[in-house]
Design an enzyme around this catalytic site. Structure first.
Site, PDB file in Angstrom:
ATOM      1  N   ARG A   1      23.897 -54.095 -14.904  1.00  0.00           N
ATOM      2  CA  ARG A   1      23.575 -54.410 -13.607  1.00  0.00           C
ATOM      3  C   ARG A   1      23.265 -55.645 -13.200  1.00  0.00           C
ATOM      4  O   ARG A   1      23.431 -56.156 -12.108  1.00  0.00           O
ATOM      5  CB  ARG A   1      22.276 -53.568 -13.233  1.00  0.00           C
TER       6      ARG A   1
ATOM      7  N   PHE B   1      29.366 -42.501  -8.793  1.00  0.00           N
ATOM      8  CA  PHE B   1      28.413 -42.015  -9.424  1.00  0.00           C
ATOM      9  C   PHE B   1      27.196 -42.754  -9.891  1.00  0.00           C
ATOM     10  O   PHE B   1      26.712 -43.297 -10.508  1.00  0.00           O
ATOM     11  CB  PHE B   1      29.114 -41.963 -10.966  1.00  0.00           C
TER      12      PHE B   1
ATOM     13  N   ASP C   1      27.843 -39.866  -4.866  1.00  0.00           N
ATOM     14  CA  ASP C   1      27.371 -39.118  -5.809  1.00  0.00           C
ATOM     15  C   ASP C   1      27.401 -37.489  -5.340  1.00  0.00           C
ATOM     16  O   ASP C   1      27.410 -37.214  -4.225  1.00  0.00           O
ATOM     17  CB  ASP C   1      25.837 -39.344  -6.287  1.00  0.00           C
TER      18      ASP C   1
ATOM     19  N   ALA D   1      33.237 -37.214  -6.576  1.00  0.00           N
ATOM     20  CA  ALA D   1      33.875 -38.609  -6.628  1.00  0.00           C
ATOM     21  C   ALA D   1      35.291 -38.657  -6.478  1.00  0.00           C
ATOM     22  O   ALA D   1      36.263 -39.285  -5.891  1.00  0.00           O
ATOM     23  CB  ALA D   1      33.408 -39.337  -7.657  1.00  0.00           C
TER      24      ALA D   1
ATOM     25  N   ASP E   1      30.750 -45.477 -12.858  1.00  0.00           N
ATOM     26  CA  ASP E   1      29.912 -45.185 -14.032  1.00  0.00           C
ATOM     27  C   ASP E   1      29.803 -43.652 -14.353  1.00  0.00           C
ATOM     28  O   ASP E   1      28.512 -43.189 -13.996  1.00  0.00           O
ATOM     29  CB  ASP E   1      28.659 -45.908 -13.735  1.00  0.00           C
TER      30      ASP E   1
ATOM     31  N   CYS F   1      30.716 -43.577 -21.090  1.00  0.00           N
ATOM     32  CA  CYS F   1      29.554 -43.494 -21.944  1.00  0.00           C
ATOM     33  C   CYS F   1      29.781 -42.476 -22.847  1.00  0.00           C
ATOM     34  O   CYS F   1      28.912 -41.979 -23.815  1.00  0.00           O
ATOM     35  CB  CYS F   1      28.306 -43.075 -21.194  1.00  0.00           C
TER      36      CYS F   1
HETATM   37  N1  SAH Z   1      25.338 -45.719 -12.308  1.00  0.00           N
HETATM   38  C1  SAH Z   1      24.056 -44.825 -12.455  1.00  0.00           C
HETATM   39  C2  SAH Z   1      24.093 -44.025 -13.494  1.00  0.00           C
HETATM   40  C3  SAH Z   1      25.275 -42.943 -13.168  1.00  0.00           C
HETATM   41  S1  SAH Z   1      24.954 -41.237 -13.995  1.00  0.00           S
HETATM   42  C4  SAH Z   1      22.819 -46.051 -12.689  1.00  0.00           C
HETATM   43  O1  SAH Z   1      23.103 -47.128 -13.113  1.00  0.00           O
HETATM   44  O2  SAH Z   1      21.710 -45.550 -12.733  1.00  0.00           O
HETATM   45  C5  SAH Z   1      26.210 -40.334 -13.492  1.00  0.00           C
HETATM   46  C6  SAH Z   1      26.069 -39.813 -12.221  1.00  0.00           C
HETATM   47  O3  SAH Z   1      27.169 -39.226 -11.544  1.00  0.00           O
HETATM   48  C7  SAH Z   1      24.851 -38.625 -11.837  1.00  0.00           C
HETATM   49  O4  SAH Z   1      23.990 -39.213 -10.834  1.00  0.00           O
HETATM   50  C8  SAH Z   1      25.586 -37.292 -11.331  1.00  0.00           C
HETATM   51  O5  SAH Z   1      25.050 -36.750 -10.307  1.00  0.00           O
HETATM   52  C9  SAH Z   1      27.107 -37.941 -10.884  1.00  0.00           C
HETATM   53  N2  SAH Z   1      28.027 -36.852 -10.949  1.00  0.00           N
HETATM   54  C10 SAH Z   1      28.644 -36.419 -11.956  1.00  0.00           C
HETATM   55  N3  SAH Z   1      29.763 -35.907 -11.628  1.00  0.00           N
HETATM   56  C11 SAH Z   1      30.026 -36.229 -10.517  1.00  0.00           C
HETATM   57  C12 SAH Z   1      31.163 -35.977  -9.687  1.00  0.00           C
HETATM   58  N4  SAH Z   1      32.302 -35.445  -9.990  1.00  0.00           N
HETATM   59  N5  SAH Z   1      31.332 -36.757  -8.567  1.00  0.00           N
HETATM   60  C13 SAH Z   1      30.428 -37.696  -8.189  1.00  0.00           C
HETATM   61  N6  SAH Z   1      29.155 -37.950  -8.839  1.00  0.00           N
HETATM   62  C14 SAH Z   1      29.124 -37.129 -10.167  1.00  0.00           C
END
Ligand code: SAH
Length: 420
Positions: A228, A251, A273, A303, A323, A363
């Site tokens: 970040r 995400f 999200d 997404a 992410d 990840c």
């Molecule tokens: N980048 C963030 C962490 C991301 S964690 C940070 O820095 O804090 C992954 C996220 O993706 C979660 O909030 C989850 O709700 C979301 N997510 C999971 N599957 C998804 C999808 N198909 N479309 C959109 N969001 C999704």
């Protein structure tokens, strides 16, 4: 048998190589027999792992219900892993690594114990200001939960010079991996005072609200902290040239990358999200940093669909963050996960302005750096864009990678630049 009275666990002939190389996992298939002295070893019991001929190899904790039947943490026959001082030293060693982070006034959240990577299998502890959040993920850690909790509590008393000792130790043992150990989900207070609904932390001077009771993992994605920051620097550089980027944060969770982007001078941020709750937390995080919510858009949805719709609507962005959650949980998922990563990266590349940047992550421990790069390559090729890699990213150093345990290197990221 007492939990800390060692049972002998004998490997099958010729199955000692991985243990000799100090990999911390012993799989069920490698085990010949368990000498239990007439009584089967308990869940989490101390075991001395031995070769088929009986030579001592390592100390571990026994997980009778898991395919990973023992978790190893010492290869020294003379170590005394049945003692308080042994585990005290392990915790002190883990905390020493984070000494600077723990003393920082501008970053008040970090991982303080990272399981196998810190020589304490199954125990994860994260710090959010004066609150500690623990996960006990294996039979060995779970069986010692009160003991580890007490040791940690004592060890932490002197470690937070800026704010004083911790006031809360909260348990978030609600991770799916506990299923594989046949351990039930458990959350609740372990020590001190009940945590407030929202804890305010600082990360590189920015404020975030963390919900340790029901947020993802223990509440925040601490492993992305340095990445970040990297995004902040890139946005600030562009803003200084008068090119304030328009950022898409896919995400988004509670908005982390987007809050950094606006702080660095981005023109606008769009979060995507599936969870409306995390997006309202993201708005709140912008607000507590004094940012203008007029520059923030939050789109609730999948997404994979939202990015396609953006393309149809002709939307473009200067900087995109991808992410996603873990797509591959085991080696068996790698193929379908690779398809998911490729698709989402293709969708993002379609939306990137010429000269734009893509911060793309995986990840999944089962997806190697090399494979991830190939997936992004495939996506760029299919979309017909020329891409340079101008940066590589990994997990922050409070999530150390144990050299003998390559599985502990799970987060990988590429900064890609569209050359056209
Ligand atoms: N980048 C963030 C962490 C991301 S964690 C940070 O820095 O804090 C992954 C996220 O993706 C979660 O909030 C989850 O709700 C979301 N997510 C999971 N599957 C998804 C999808 N198909 N479309 C959109 N969001 C999704």
């Amino acid at each position: 048998m007492e939990l800390n009275e060692p049972a002998d666990l004998f490997l099958k002939p010729k199955r000692d190589a991985a243990v000799q190389r100090r990999h911390p996992w012993v799989f069920s298939g490698a085990i010949g027999r368990v000498d239990d002295g007439g009584e089967p070893p308990k869940k989490g019991q101390l075991v001395a792992v031995r070769s088929a001929r009986g030579e001592f190899l390592a100390w571990g904790h026994y997980s009778p219900d898991s395919q990973i039947r023992a978790r190893l943490f010492s290869w020294d026959e003379n170590a005394r892993p049945d003692t308080r001082s042994f585990w005290q030293q392990r915790m002190a060693r883990a905390l020493d690594l984070r000494q600077q982070l723990l003393a920082s006034p501008t970053t008040t959240a970090c991982r303080v114990i990272y399981a196998e990577s810190d020589g304490i299998p199954g125990l994860i502890v994260d710090r959010y200001a004066d609150t500690l959040v623990a996960q006990f993920l294996t039979a060995g850690a779970d069986a010692r939960r009160a003991f580890f909790g007490e040791l940690l509590w004592n060890e932490m008393q002197q470690r937070l010079p800026e704010i004083g000792p911790p006031v809360t130790l909260f348990e978030r043992s609600d991770a799916d991996v506990r299923d594989r150990e046949d351990l039930p989900e458990r959350t609740g207070l372990l020590r001190g005072e009940a945590p407030p609904e929202r804890i305010e932390i600082r990360e590189h001077g920015l404020a975030f609200h963390v919900d340790v009771r029901s947020g993802h993992k223990t509440g925040f994605y601490l492993d992305q902290r340095d990445n970040r920051r990297r995004l902040y620097e890139v946005v600030a550089q562009r803003a200084a040239l008068g090119q304030k980027p328009e950022v898409l944060n896919v995400f988004a969770y509670t908005g982390g990358f987007g809050v950094y982007a606006l702080a660095a001078g981005a023109r606008a941020v769009t979060h995507v999200d599936t969870s409306a709750d995390v997006l309202s937390a993201a708005r709140e995080n912008h607000r507590i940093n004094g940012q203008d919510l007029g520059q923030v858009e939050a789109v609730t949805g999948d997404a994979f669909h939202v990015l396609r719709a953006f393309r149809q609507a002709g939307r473009r962005f200067d900087l995109i963050v991808l992410d996603p959650p873990k797509f591959a949980f085991t080696q068996r998922d790698v193929k379908s996960a690779a398809r998911g990563y490729k698709d989402i990266n293709m969708q993002a590349l379609h939306l990137l302005e010429p000269g734009g940047l893509l911060f793309t992550y995986s990840c999944s421990g089962a997806i190697s750096d090399d494979l991830f790069q190939k997936i992004v390559f495939g996506a760029a090729l299919d979309v017909g864009r020329d891409i340079q890699i101008i940066g590589r990213m990994t997990q922050a150093s409070d999530h150390p990678v144990l050299l003998t345990f390559p599985e502990s290197a799970y987060l990988k990221g590429l900064i890609c630049r569209a050359m056209d």
